[in-house]
Motif scaffolding. Sequence first.
Motif, PDB file in Angstrom:
ATOM      1  N   SER A  18      35.416  27.129  40.340  1.00  0.00           N
ATOM      2  CA  SER A  18      34.710  27.609  41.517  1.00  0.00           C
ATOM      3  C   SER A  18      33.209  27.394  41.399  1.00  0.00           C
ATOM      4  O   SER A  18      32.526  27.101  42.380  1.00  0.00           O
ATOM      5  CB  SER A  18      35.002  29.097  41.732  1.00  0.00           C
ATOM      6  OG  SER A  18      36.386  29.321  41.928  1.00  0.00           O
ATOM      7  N   ILE A  28      42.211  24.027  41.213  1.00  0.00           N
ATOM      8  CA  ILE A  28      42.474  25.445  40.970  1.00  0.00           C
ATOM      9  C   ILE A  28      43.974  25.715  40.980  1.00  0.00           C
ATOM     10  O   ILE A  28      44.500  26.436  40.114  1.00  0.00           O
ATOM     11  CB  ILE A  28      41.747  26.297  42.025  1.00  0.00           C
ATOM     12  CG1 ILE A  28      40.232  26.242  41.792  1.00  0.00           C
ATOM     13  CG2 ILE A  28      42.245  27.739  42.001  1.00  0.00           C
ATOM     14  CD1 ILE A  28      39.423  26.920  42.871  1.00  0.00           C
ATOM     15  N   ASN A  84      44.950  27.839  48.870  1.00  0.00           N
ATOM     16  CA  ASN A  84      43.590  27.614  48.383  1.00  0.00           C
ATOM     17  C   ASN A  84      42.861  26.585  49.233  1.00  0.00           C
ATOM     18  O   ASN A  84      41.653  26.679  49.452  1.00  0.00           O
ATOM     19  CB  ASN A  84      43.615  27.157  46.922  1.00  0.00           C
ATOM     20  CG  ASN A  84      43.599  28.327  45.957  1.00  0.00           C
ATOM     21  OD1 ASN A  84      42.818  29.255  46.104  1.00  0.00           O
ATOM     22  ND2 ASN A  84      44.476  28.286  44.978  1.00  0.00           N
ATOM     23  N   SER A 111      34.302  32.716  42.478  1.00  0.00           N
ATOM     24  CA  SER A 111      35.328  32.769  41.430  1.00  0.00           C
ATOM     25  C   SER A 111      36.416  33.774  41.760  1.00  0.00           C
ATOM     26  O   SER A 111      37.573  33.620  41.354  1.00  0.00           O
ATOM     27  CB  SER A 111      34.686  33.135  40.087  1.00  0.00           C
ATOM     28  OG  SER A 111      34.202  34.471  40.110  1.00  0.00           O
ATOM     29  N   THR A 134      43.823  31.604  32.809  1.00  0.00           N
ATOM     30  CA  THR A 134      43.695  31.174  34.201  1.00  0.00           C
ATOM     31  C   THR A 134      42.418  31.685  34.845  1.00  0.00           C
ATOM     32  O   THR A 134      41.719  30.948  35.558  1.00  0.00           O
ATOM     33  CB  THR A 134      44.910  31.658  35.013  1.00  0.00           C
ATOM     34  OG1 THR A 134      46.107  31.123  34.433  1.00  0.00           O
ATOM     35  CG2 THR A 134      44.814  31.189  36.459  1.00  0.00           C
ATOM     36  N   VAL A 171      39.623  29.212  36.493  1.00  0.00           N
ATOM     37  CA  VAL A 171      39.386  29.236  37.937  1.00  0.00           C
ATOM     38  C   VAL A 171      37.927  29.547  38.232  1.00  0.00           C
ATOM     39  O   VAL A 171      37.315  28.958  39.138  1.00  0.00           O
ATOM     40  CB  VAL A 171      40.316  30.270  38.611  1.00  0.00           C
ATOM     41  CG1 VAL A 171      39.887  30.537  40.042  1.00  0.00           C
ATOM     42  CG2 VAL A 171      41.755  29.777  38.574  1.00  0.00           C
ATOM     43  N   ARG A 179      46.695  26.862  37.707  1.00  0.00           N
ATOM     44  CA  ARG A 179      47.630  27.993  37.702  1.00  0.00           C
ATOM     45  C   ARG A 179      48.974  27.583  37.131  1.00  0.00           C
ATOM     46  O   ARG A 179      49.644  28.372  36.468  1.00  0.00           O
ATOM     47  CB  ARG A 179      47.815  28.530  39.116  1.00  0.00           C
ATOM     48  CG  ARG A 179      48.742  29.739  39.163  1.00  0.00           C
ATOM     49  CD  ARG A 179      49.060  30.177  40.572  1.00  0.00           C
ATOM     50  NE  ARG A 179      49.764  31.461  40.561  1.00  0.00           N
ATOM     51  CZ  ARG A 179      50.201  32.089  41.625  1.00  0.00           C
ATOM     52  NH1 ARG A 179      50.017  31.555  42.820  1.00  0.00           N
ATOM     53  NH2 ARG A 179      50.819  33.242  41.532  1.00  0.00           N
TER      54      ARG A 179
END
Length: 522
Positions: free
Chosen positions: A145, A125, A401, A382, A137, A141, A129
């Motif tokens: 997720s 993730i 994260n 998400s 993005t 992501v 970015r």
Amino acid sequence: MPADAHPSTAPVADRGVLAVLAAGGIVTTLVQTAVVPLLPRLPRLTGAAPVDVGWVVTITLLTGAVATPLLGRAGDMYGKRRMLLLALGALAVGSVVCAFASTLAWLLAGRALQGVGAAVVPLAISFLRGVLPPRRTGSAVALMSSTVGIGAALGLPLAALLVEYADWHAMFWAMTVLSTGVLALAWRLLREEPVRSPGRFDLPGAFGLSTGLVLLLLALSKAGEWGWGSRRTLGLSGAALLILTGWTAHQRRAPRPLVDVRLATRPEVLLPHLAALLAGFAFYANSLVTAQLVQAPRVTGYGLGLSVVAAGACLLPSGVIMVLCASLSARMSAARGAKATLALGTVVIAAGYGLRFADSRQLWAVIAGAAVVSVGTALAYSALPMLIMRAVPPEQTAAANGLNVLMRTIGQALCSAVVATVLAQHTRLFTDPPGAAVAAPTLDGYRTAFAAAGAVALLACAAACLIPRPPRPALFPLQETEPDARPEPRLPSQGPPADDVPEAAGPSADARLGPGPADTTA
């Protein structure tokens, strides 16, 4: 992407990177869950005591919890591609060790290495970015997720098939092939992104965090077996609390801390971490209970008596739904904000457990309730990394994260212990027509577990609603708030843009929580 590549090839390259990272996330989760159908047979296959085989799951949880924040911080400092390759490499090596194992000791060694792969999803993730355009993005992501649920849904039925119709080592050989293939593709396709956080790695902080997490998660994962008031559970929990308290004080004083505690305790970061812990608890009850419930014997009055293969297949619709919901959750976050998506997702999870509570006697009702929980999980999972990335500097993305995923792991461990305790307290003997007694949880036990998970999901919704909205423009904007605030990232091979001016770097230095790009580019 090479500097001289035609612009039309960029989306193709982006899709290749995303596909490899998503495959890594699926394989990682599949490896973590696929061993569950094997547990009842391990005492006979390895000669180990039945009480010891539970460590096959526990050891992976422990190493994954430790590796996730450590590799996240190392990724911010030394490169996310390097740490991704390290995590995938540990996953592949651990699979090989398990494939050759014939004793519990070697199996635990391999499973410990496999647990390092838990860092793949938060690292991926954060990597996305840095290398994808802002407009892509959110959807990327969301897909990453959702791989958590996809891997869990696929792992149980596939592993059950291999365990049922092949040698048990075949499951680990399949893991070896999958993890090695993803590792080779990642080595070939991924290119290091430039944002780094300089400084020395905080070794004392890493040791303190690792020790505290191991003691805490060991106490949580074994509380159902040892007893919540036992000396071992209370002693380990107390020791973990003391160590983590001292670790927090050290992080506040360290010039380059492993975790920026001051940033992590701000409401815009702390509340998403709290929501992650609660959402992890709420999500895990669905996977933990569904297969067990449908395999219960019919004499219980609610059980369907399904085989382990059929029980695993009941989770397949949930995995498909999480894939389909990935793009939906990204569009919702772009239109309404990640905070609203997280709140809605947790409400949907609670609604799913309401369905489970109302009817768990019929197969269609079980599958439908599990599917609704999966929809909510896809939305919530998400939104969480989007909230974190919006609130932290780019050079702290992987560490933040990683901490968020760690909170989800702690929530899952707590859920496992609570559900095990609830079901144990509601277990009684059922007598089938021939007169044999069968021990199984009552339906009230499962309903209690569903009610607890639904209540925790509503607490996660409350935490989501309390997350403060960022000022406009956002401190570290993503597509959901400022579509044009951040230029498209450039890979190291592309060099600086020809028209590089200070205004292209985004918000001014005074608006940042951390050092500016000039201080973080390797």
